[in-house]
Design a protein around this motif. Structure first.
Motif: not given
Length: 318
Positions: A71-78, A80-91
């Motif tokens: 879980l943590v590794t997936v989150g960190v990669r997202i 690093q590679q896509e930016g913090v805003a990517a965590l809200f993709s599809g909100v």
């Protein structure tokens, strides 16, 4: 309660959905780990760009599956590679999904709960609660499936190579393009899985919350307050995660599959997807993403019911 139940459930669901969206995105990405949409992915036939015709059989190269990450590794990669805003993709799709799906299921469950409660004792048997959850969840999922498909695709888009990304601008853009490019029926792709999952989640989540809360109050373990609501809701979230995760994995993969023109779809249906997943990755693949599922389902259920209880207090005079 009528319309009021839908309004209360809708407000609580939207707040819970938006606040736990990043965890839901991590869950989707983890569920898609190890998936390939190339038939017989374990064996790839490779042929040099410049080669003379030959009757020899193509060389079979066995490619080892990529290592699974947590879980943590997936989150960190997202990030690093896509930016913090990517965590809200599809909100935006989450908001629409909660507006359609959760508002419907919460409102219907409340109506059925009132109709099926024994007026003499004021109690509702657990079996009746489960039945109300199954009915409400199934209808809610059928209504909200287009937003669910859009949400899964928008959350999973970042894991694709740039040339293959769909790059939906919003949930409305996703639904519009899917309708034009793949037909209206694509909006209900995986709907049988969505309905089955929603029935399991709603029946286990709402019924267990009510049952656990009633048990705590009847036995005098805690008073009716925040502590009781948090305890009951987190327990309900755990039950819902265990019951729904296998269906959720298959649903995610079916909804996310990319069908090329003139080519057969990667999966012909839910059963085909389940069989291919188990054969290629083992039975425990059906519990991929369980940690983010419970990490999301727990907080989501807590926020949902705690918010719902507070909204009910605010709207009790209306």
């Amino acid at each position: 309660m009528g319309v009021k139940g839908f309004v209360e459930g809708g407000i609580a669901s939207i707040i819970a959905g938006c606040s736990t969206h990043p965890l839901d995105l991590l869950k989707v990405r983890m569920q898609l780990q190890g998936e390939t949409q190339v038939p017989n992915s374990a064996v790839q036939n490779l042929r040099p760009a410049l080669a003379f015709p030959t009757n020899a059989a193509p060389t079979a190269v066995h490619a080892p599956p990529p290592p699974r990450v947590g879980l943590v590794t997936v989150g960190v990669r997202i990030v690093q590679q896509e930016g913090v805003a990517a965590l809200f993709s599809g909100v935006s799709a989450t908001v629409l999904r909660q507006t359609l799906y959760s508002t419907t299921r919460m409102g219907l469950y409340d109506i059925l709960k009132k109709k099926w409660t024994d007026p003499a004792t004021g109690n509702m048997p657990l079996v009746s609660k489960i039945g109300a959850g199954l009915v409400a969840g199934g209808i809610g999922a059928a209504v909200g499936n287009p937003a669910d498909v859009a949400m899964v695709r928008m959350q999973a888009d970042g894991r694709l190579p740039p040339a293959q990304r769909r790059n939906y601008k919003s949930v409305l853009d996703a639904i519009t393009r899917m309708s034009k490019q793949e037909g209206i029926t694509s909006l209900w792709r995986g709907s049988s899985l969505t309905v089955n999952r929603a029935m399991l989640v709603t029946a286990s989540q709402l019924a267990s919350y009510d049952q656990i809360k009633e048990t705590i109050l009847q036995k005098g373990l805690m008073k009716d307050g925040l502590g009781t609501h948090v305890t009951s809701s987190f327990s309900a979230g755990f039950v819902a995660a265990v019951a729904s995760n296998p269906v959720d994995v298959i649903k995610t993969r079916v909804m996310n599959m990319k069908v090329e023109p003139g080519a057969p779809p990667p999966y012909t249906g839910a059963l085909d997807c389940a069989l291919k997943t188990v054969r290629a990755e083992g039975p425990m693949a059906l519990y991929k993403g369980f940690i983010p599922t419970i990490s999301r389902q727990g907080p989501f259920t807590v926020v949902l019911f705690v918010t719902l209880e507070q909204v009910r207090k605010l709207l009790k005079d209306f």
